[in-house]
Design an enzyme around this catalytic site. Sequence first.
Site, PDB file in Angstrom:
ATOM      1  N   GLN A 233     123.468  -2.345 103.181  1.00  0.00           N
ATOM      2  CA  GLN A 233     122.902  -3.255 104.183  1.00  0.00           C
ATOM      3  C   GLN A 233     123.692  -3.220 105.483  1.00  0.00           C
ATOM      4  O   GLN A 233     123.293  -3.846 106.463  1.00  0.00           O
ATOM      5  CB  GLN A 233     122.908  -4.694 103.636  1.00  0.00           C
ATOM      6  CG  GLN A 233     122.058  -4.902 102.403  1.00  0.00           C
ATOM      7  CD  GLN A 233     122.291  -6.254 101.763  1.00  0.00           C
ATOM      8  OE1 GLN A 233     122.581  -6.346 100.581  1.00  0.00           O
ATOM      9  NE2 GLN A 233     122.173  -7.332 102.522  1.00  0.00           N
ATOM     10  N   GLU A 268     126.133  -5.419 100.977  1.00  0.00           N
ATOM     11  CA  GLU A 268     126.633  -5.713 102.316  1.00  0.00           C
ATOM     12  C   GLU A 268     128.044  -5.173 102.513  1.00  0.00           C
ATOM     13  O   GLU A 268     128.288  -4.349 103.381  1.00  0.00           O
ATOM     14  CB  GLU A 268     126.606  -7.216 102.585  1.00  0.00           C
ATOM     15  CG  GLU A 268     127.073  -7.568 103.985  1.00  0.00           C
ATOM     16  CD  GLU A 268     126.850  -9.026 104.352  1.00  0.00           C
ATOM     17  OE1 GLU A 268     127.426  -9.469 105.364  1.00  0.00           O
ATOM     18  OE2 GLU A 268     126.103  -9.721 103.636  1.00  0.00           O
ATOM     19  N   ARG A 346     129.485 -21.593 104.403  1.00  0.00           N
ATOM     20  CA  ARG A 346     128.044 -21.842 104.434  1.00  0.00           C
ATOM     21  C   ARG A 346     127.623 -22.813 103.329  1.00  0.00           C
ATOM     22  O   ARG A 346     126.667 -23.573 103.515  1.00  0.00           O
ATOM     23  CB  ARG A 346     127.246 -20.535 104.352  1.00  0.00           C
ATOM     24  CG  ARG A 346     125.774 -20.731 104.654  1.00  0.00           C
ATOM     25  CD  ARG A 346     125.010 -19.414 104.713  1.00  0.00           C
ATOM     26  NE  ARG A 346     125.075 -18.772 106.004  1.00  0.00           N
ATOM     27  CZ  ARG A 346     124.131 -18.855 106.956  1.00  0.00           C
ATOM     28  NH1 ARG A 346     123.069 -19.614 106.754  1.00  0.00           N
ATOM     29  NH2 ARG A 346     124.254 -18.200 108.089  1.00  0.00           N
ATOM     30  N   THR A 480     127.091 -17.252 110.861  1.00  0.00           N
ATOM     31  CA  THR A 480     128.032 -18.292 111.299  1.00  0.00           C
ATOM     32  C   THR A 480     129.268 -17.685 111.942  1.00  0.00           C
ATOM     33  O   THR A 480     130.032 -18.395 112.592  1.00  0.00           O
ATOM     34  CB  THR A 480     128.430 -19.198 110.126  1.00  0.00           C
ATOM     35  OG1 THR A 480     128.905 -18.393 109.039  1.00  0.00           O
ATOM     36  CG2 THR A 480     127.229 -19.997 109.654  1.00  0.00           C
ATOM     37  N   ALA A 549     121.906 -12.726 106.429  1.00  0.00           N
ATOM     38  CA  ALA A 549     121.772 -14.044 107.071  1.00  0.00           C
ATOM     39  C   ALA A 549     120.341 -14.333 107.510  1.00  0.00           C
ATOM     40  O   ALA A 549     120.118 -15.130 108.417  1.00  0.00           O
ATOM     41  CB  ALA A 549     122.723 -14.165 108.268  1.00  0.00           C
ATOM     42  N   GLU A 751     115.987 -15.650 103.145  1.00  0.00           N
ATOM     43  CA  GLU A 751     116.797 -16.476 102.256  1.00  0.00           C
ATOM     44  C   GLU A 751     116.237 -17.866 101.969  1.00  0.00           C
ATOM     45  O   GLU A 751     116.353 -18.346 100.837  1.00  0.00           O
ATOM     46  CB  GLU A 751     118.215 -16.608 102.829  1.00  0.00           C
ATOM     47  CG  GLU A 751     118.987 -15.311 102.809  1.00  0.00           C
ATOM     48  CD  GLU A 751     120.299 -15.421 103.576  1.00  0.00           C
ATOM     49  OE1 GLU A 751     121.338 -15.048 103.012  1.00  0.00           O
ATOM     50  OE2 GLU A 751     120.277 -15.880 104.738  1.00  0.00           O
TER      51      GLU A 751
END
Length: 798
Positions: A233, A268, A346, A480, A549, A751
């Site tokens: 990713q 990721e 998060r 974030t 995200a 998500e």
Amino acid sequence: MDETRIQDRSGAGEPSIADLEETAPTRQAAISGGVRTPRPHDSGAMHVRGTARYTDDEPELPGTLHIYIAQSIHAHARIVSLDVAKVREAPGVACVLTADDIPGQNDYSPVFGDDPILAEDEVHCIGQPVFAVAATSRDLARRAAMLGIVEYEVLPHAILIDEAIRASDLANEDLLPAHTMQLGDWNAAIASAACSIDGRIEVGGQDHFYLEGQIATAAPLEDGDVFVRSSTQHPSEVQHNVAKMLGVPDHAVTVEVRRMGGGFGGKESQPALFACLAALVAVKTGRPAKCRLDRDDDMVMTGKRHEVRIDYRLGFDADGRIAGADFAHVVRCGASKDLSGAIADRAMFHADNAYDLKAARIHSRRVKTNTVSNTAFRGFGGPQGMVGIERALDRVAHLTGRDPLDVRKANFYAPPGQTPGTTPYHMAVTDCVISEIVDELEASSDYRARRKAVSEFNASSAILKKGLALTPVKFGISFTTSHLNQAGALVHVYKDGSVHLNHGGTEMGQGLFTKVAQVVAEEFQIDLERVKITATSTAKVPNTSATAASSGSDLNGMAAQAAARTIRRRLVDFASARYRVPKEAIAFKANRVVIGETEKRFSDLVGEAYLARVPLSSTGFYATPGVAYDRERASGTPFYYFAYGAACSEVLVDTLTGEHRLLRADILHDCGQSLNPAIDRGQIEGGFIQGMGWLTMEELWWDAKGHLKTHAPSTYKIPTANDRPDDLRIAIWDKGENLSETIYRSKAVGEPPFMLAISVFCALSDAVLAAGGGRRFPDLDAPATPERVLQAVESVKA
């Protein structure tokens, strides 16, 4: 099953692509496949035919070597000696790698520099790579690796959260520093409230279980360069980690990925390990190399969703309105830091979910365990944070004797136009539409009548018990880490009017490529078929952020739009000058361009522009505006906007076995102005089912020595088609429109739907509550496996 029931379920069935096209907004231009048009996934037909090519499907180059990774057999140990002499002599072996063979930095971590590619002095979990073997076949490499001799000195280890806390307390240090968010005088608010509760819930981890496992290939190029294909990713991160491992500049490494067979966050940060090993073998031997894990090794070696323990304390009035809240998270990070800091943050950002907590504290500890390092997973910590408050509100409802939905509604953030509430991280919530969504779902799902029917059923059924719950979702959209909110794109218009599109996002089945291509088609007003979607490559678009995200469409769609608009402006300037008409008199219509009184095919105008030496290629760039978070002060605007949704779930529990069935689920989700309703519906359904798996059946279990025992489909259960409810009603909220300036006013959908499945967990708790006659609120942790449900049933009956 009676005929009426079958007809009822059919009436609530999901529309086809053709049905959706009939209800799509009326379009001024009749292009095929522009934005807001429900179009199938660009690779859908190839998926069905088996012709979609993944990394392992690419033809192997002559002389390709296959890599096997020898792993630690201890959860924590010092490496006393490592002898690979017999490994080098084994049949078919071309190369054996240890940490000493790495020319650059022995690290593949995303942030903190604490993930060695190959172990040096110590190992910190079972499955950590110790050495690697490259041979002419994977079987020969595996057989050779068994000849390696590693002598260990076993050291103390921590596997469970309690063990990790004791170890951290003894060392007076957690893996990462604790973090706290505060709003108002939360302690005084709880103390002065008419009622209060405190409790704990353990929220389990989850394996990504992507269909395509971790894999990377590498081919040596001239001048010491290397070409890597990786199922990742985050191509730019793989590029950077391979380059620093080789000790070369980033420009010496090209990383490409056309598609992944699922990612969910598991691809990721961690694919860099396998890409590094493949690249190192390729450079050292001058031969192509492939590193492909089988399922068992993949599950043992790669990170999971973080397990979290949540202790909560709430003060509230007789109607269930919250006066103050205190949440304490303990996050199980695994053996290294990976992305745990941002993930734990998060979880804190979403500890409020959709509720206006007037005074609150959220405290988070991040502890180390000698298990594989946990990593990103769909929702990135947000789901864990939400479970805590939803569980607490169910207890509030039980104590006050109110319907849980009424307690939830009493605490929602205010809608747009009213005085906005403030999150525990001091961000004003100005776009909250959850009240309207929940009201609509309450009516469409017939919640009140079904609540009565469930009560009547439970009163007459001694063994089977039903449960019902309707829960909301408010999920912040943006990275974030502020600097990650950027994206680039590259658009070429060829002289025949066809278009080549490339951007930094990656396709893992979520339909990102299709959506971004629709944006480009819309900008040029050409049919979608005229836009060619191409593999993500670090050689075309540099310095990209991970596709994560939920920001893939937001970021890459805007970047592609910017590139397309640059070319379109050039075409307008050219047409205005050539045909001597004002720019305002030029309009792009369906596959044609109106130039004053003249009308041309788009391809003809492009051909003329080419002959006139007009540049028909452009890059595009986008950076999300207005996002900033001061972590030291725990204050700021980390999100560009929020996505909202709600789900109502009804379950049936067998109180003799703890087994359950999800009978029906009603979902209403806000996608803003959906770029592609068909793909968005797929994401909503997939996210909901995956979330249900996390909360009800996907259980990770390590033994006392740190061996993962749930490391294959035989021992780790994921949802199947049989677990999908017979009656699943999904609707995209037709009033949705993003108040922020996103791509065509759409909202992210990757998500947020995952957390809709919290309604299933709450419904299970409701059914267990009924098993005890409603007298005692059940202790139920996630995942709510049959064993845990049965244990909870027995406890409420006691």
